[in-house]
Design a protein around this motif. Structure first.
Motif, mmCIF file in Angstrom:
data_model
loop_
_atom_site.group_PDB
_atom_site.id
_atom_site.type_symbol
_atom_site.label_atom_id
_atom_site.label_comp_id
_atom_site.label_asym_id
_atom_site.label_seq_id
_atom_site.Cartn_x
_atom_site.Cartn_y
_atom_site.Cartn_z
ATOM 1 N N UNK A 132 0.842 -0.814 0.074
ATOM 2 C CA UNK A 132 0.093 0.126 -0.172
ATOM 3 C C UNK A 132 0.673 1.318 0.081
ATOM 4 N N UNK A 133 2.091 0.921 1.028
ATOM 5 C CA UNK A 133 2.903 2.372 0.677
ATOM 6 C C UNK A 133 3.359 2.642 -0.743
ATOM 7 N N UNK A 134 3.913 1.208 -1.653
ATOM 8 C CA UNK A 134 4.435 1.638 -3.214
ATOM 9 C C UNK A 134 2.941 2.248 -3.634
ATOM 10 N N UNK A 135 2.073 1.074 -3.506
ATOM 11 C CA UNK A 135 1.080 2.029 -4.514
ATOM 12 C C UNK A 135 0.420 3.761 -3.755
ATOM 13 N N UNK A 136 0.372 4.142 -3.055
ATOM 14 C CA UNK A 136 0.781 5.655 -2.793
ATOM 15 C C UNK A 136 2.056 6.470 -3.037
ATOM 16 N N UNK A 137 2.896 5.663 -2.919
ATOM 17 C CA UNK A 137 3.151 6.803 -3.861
ATOM 18 C C UNK A 137 3.557 6.254 -5.123
ATOM 19 N N UNK A 138 2.663 5.814 -6.070
ATOM 20 C CA UNK A 138 3.434 5.648 -7.523
ATOM 21 C C UNK A 138 2.405 7.183 -7.613
ATOM 22 N N UNK A 139 0.996 6.531 -6.866
ATOM 23 C CA UNK A 139 -0.487 8.609 -7.466
ATOM 24 C C UNK A 139 -0.052 9.147 -6.637
ATOM 25 N N UNK A 140 1.196 9.676 -6.387
ATOM 26 C CA UNK A 140 1.414 11.124 -5.513
ATOM 27 C C UNK A 140 1.035 11.414 -4.365
ATOM 28 N N UNK A 141 0.447 10.164 -3.773
ATOM 29 C CA UNK A 141 0.145 9.983 -2.139
ATOM 30 C C UNK A 141 0.728 10.941 -1.351
ATOM 31 N N UNK A 142 0.742 12.321 -0.314
ATOM 32 C CA UNK A 142 1.270 12.701 0.593
ATOM 33 C C UNK A 142 1.600 12.118 1.711
ATOM 34 N N UNK A 143 2.536 11.536 2.150
ATOM 35 C CA UNK A 143 3.061 11.019 3.623
ATOM 36 C C UNK A 143 2.466 10.782 4.528
#
Length: 505
Positions: A132-143
């Motif tokens: 889920x962190x990988x996916x969040x980073x791919x989408x450009x979600x904030x930390x």
């Protein structure tokens, strides 16, 4: 191999039988995908109850060879299916499958672990936090929405589940401030007239009175996006009446039209009133792995939660929905249970978590039991990589742009709303006036196309107009399939117009 002898014990996980049966199913599915474009996309001329007439009234007493079962699937089941993986399936939104997704699903089903507690399958729980962190980073979600930044994510089965969970978290957060559950009658949920109906269902499930769900109108002027001014006006009236704004949904890529709500502007309204802001990007969130689409998520750092479905447009077989929350504590406090029978699996014998970072995902969802979805999404990410997945998204967007241009160039048709992502909404627009007559023609056009079995599309109604939707996103869909459906639409338009005694333009 025939039926088992009456006294023969079954060996459910015999490795040799497991390998033989698995190969047979894989071969069957490979044959199906080779020929899927030969099936009518949607089963035609079938009446309810057809399958009940074909199958026996009772289950078999004796086991049967798998080849007999697969033959029945071929003969009785396949003809009654709508073939979602057909390259000419353009209905609803895509529901992707892929070789990597299937491989990941086989691993998930084959290992068949139940990672509801960290201790019940530590690697499964930890892989989920990584993915889920990988996916969040791919989408450009904030930390702040990622585990690496104090938030966190979970893989749900669907957006519906994610909605109920976040509504429950928002409800309990608000009630704690208001001093008790009796204040639930004051809580109000806000969404647009383009928001998915699952939010109304979810609000009912968590106890919000139906009269406290606000459906705020949108218009063509805003591209059918929910405006901050419209929300402020409704919220101010509620506050003046003594009600408490609870939850606001911002959608990126609505189901009907692909509309996009202004996340930042809505987030500022939500912050001002202490509302929970949820960003629903079930379909279009997949596109955010491409930098050119991340602008649609501008302001997502103001969100309390975000969801998107890799099983829609991200080559991940059903089911898989990513949900990220800025405050895991609010989610788990609303959903957690700690019965005695789950306290005896800790490594130290006390039931305490072995480490502060351990995640018990039972407290992040509605049900206790859960599937090992993380390994499926992990395999997809590993096999295709970000570059391959961006290419998958861009290929469909390019095809949608082509279709939009083709529709706009044909004076018999109109593009109802500007295309966003890979959804094109259009309709046949003859020269005569009268919305009812035009709607009837478009209903007939859609039915005529779908009845051919060569393509399948669905419709939407906006501002009282019947609109045809072409949603491009199938794993096997190429530009040539989009060109074919456009040729089919043009031909059927001629027939429909002639049949209704109107001249084509």
């Amino acid at each position: 191999m025939g039926s088992l002898p009456l006294d023969a014990p079954i060996l459910p996980l015999d490795p040799e039988s497991f390998a033989d049966d698995s190969r047979a199913v894989v071969d069957f599915l490979a044959e199906y995908y080779r020929d899927v474009d030969k099936y009518p996309v949607r089963a035609a001329d079938l009446e309810p109850g057809r399958l009940r007439k074909l199958l026996p009234d009772t289950a078999p007493e004796l086991g049967e060879p798998l080849e007999h079962v697969l033959e029945d699937v071929r003969r009785d089941i396949l003809p009654g299916l709508t073939h979602w993986q057909s390259p000419s399936f353009f209905a609803y939104f895509p529901m992707n499958a892929s070789a990597a997704g299937f491989a990941g699903e086989m691993l998930s089903v084959g290992l068949n672990v139940v990672p509801f507690l960290w201790a019940a399958s530590p690697a499964a729980a930890e892989l989920e936090t990584v993915v889920v962190d990988w996916m969040g980073n791919l989408l450009g979600l904030p930390r702040r929405l990622l585990f690496s930044g104090g938030g966190g994510g979970v893989l749900q089965g669907s957006t519906c589940e994610a909605v109920v969970c976040t509504l429950a978290a928002a409800r309990d957060r608000a009630l704690a401030k208001l001093g008790g559950h009796e204040a639930i009658m004051k809580l109000v949920v806000y969404a647009s007239d383009q928001t998915h109906a699952t939010f109304q269902k979810g609000a009912r499930l968590v106890g919000i009175p139906p009269d406290n769900f606000r459906v705020i109108p949108t218009s063509a002027a805003s591209g059918y996006g929910l405006t901050a001014d419209a929300v402020r006006a409704v919220v101010d009236r509620d506050v003046a009446s003594g009600l408490v704004p609870l939850y606001l949904c911002a959608t990126v890529g609505t189901t009907g039209l692909g509309a996009v709500d202004p996340v930042r502007e809505l987030g500022e309204v939500a912050r001002r009133h202490g509302m929970w802001l949820h960003v629903d990007a079930a379909y279009a969130g997949s596109a955010a792995i491409c930098p050119e689409f991340q602008g649609y998520l501008d302001g997502v750092e103001l969100a309390d939660s975000v969801s998107m479905n890799p099983h829609k447009w991200f080559l991940t077989n059903m089911d898989c929905c990513c949900l990220w929350v800025a405050s895991p504590r609010h989610l788990t406090s609303a959903l957690s249970t700690n019965p005695e029978y789950l306290k005896n699996v800790g490594t130290n014998g006390t039931g305490n978590k072995p480490a502060a970072a351990a995640i018990d995902y039972k407290d992040w969802q509605i049900s206790l039991s859960r599937r090992f979805r993380a390994i499926k999404l992990w395999v997809v990410l590993r096999r295709y990589g970000a570059v391959g997945l961006r290419g998958h998204i861009r290929r469909h967007v390019t095809a949608a742009k082509w279709f939009e241009r083709a529709v706009a160039a044909d004076e018999r048709f109109e593009v109802v709303v500007p295309r966003r992502f890979s959804l094109v909404c259009f309709r046949l627009q003859p020269r005569w006036s009268g919305d009812d007559a035009v709607d009837d023609v478009n209903r007939e056009l859609l039915a005529a196309v779908n009845e051919t079995g060569r393509a399948f599309m669905t419709h939407f109604v906006v501002d009282g107009k019947f609109v045809i939707r072409l949603a491009i996103g199938g794993a096997m869909t190429e530009l040539r399939h989009v060109m074919d459906v456009w040729e089919l639409l043009q031909g059927k338009a001629v027939e429909v117009l002639q049949a209704t005694r109107y001249n084509k333009v």
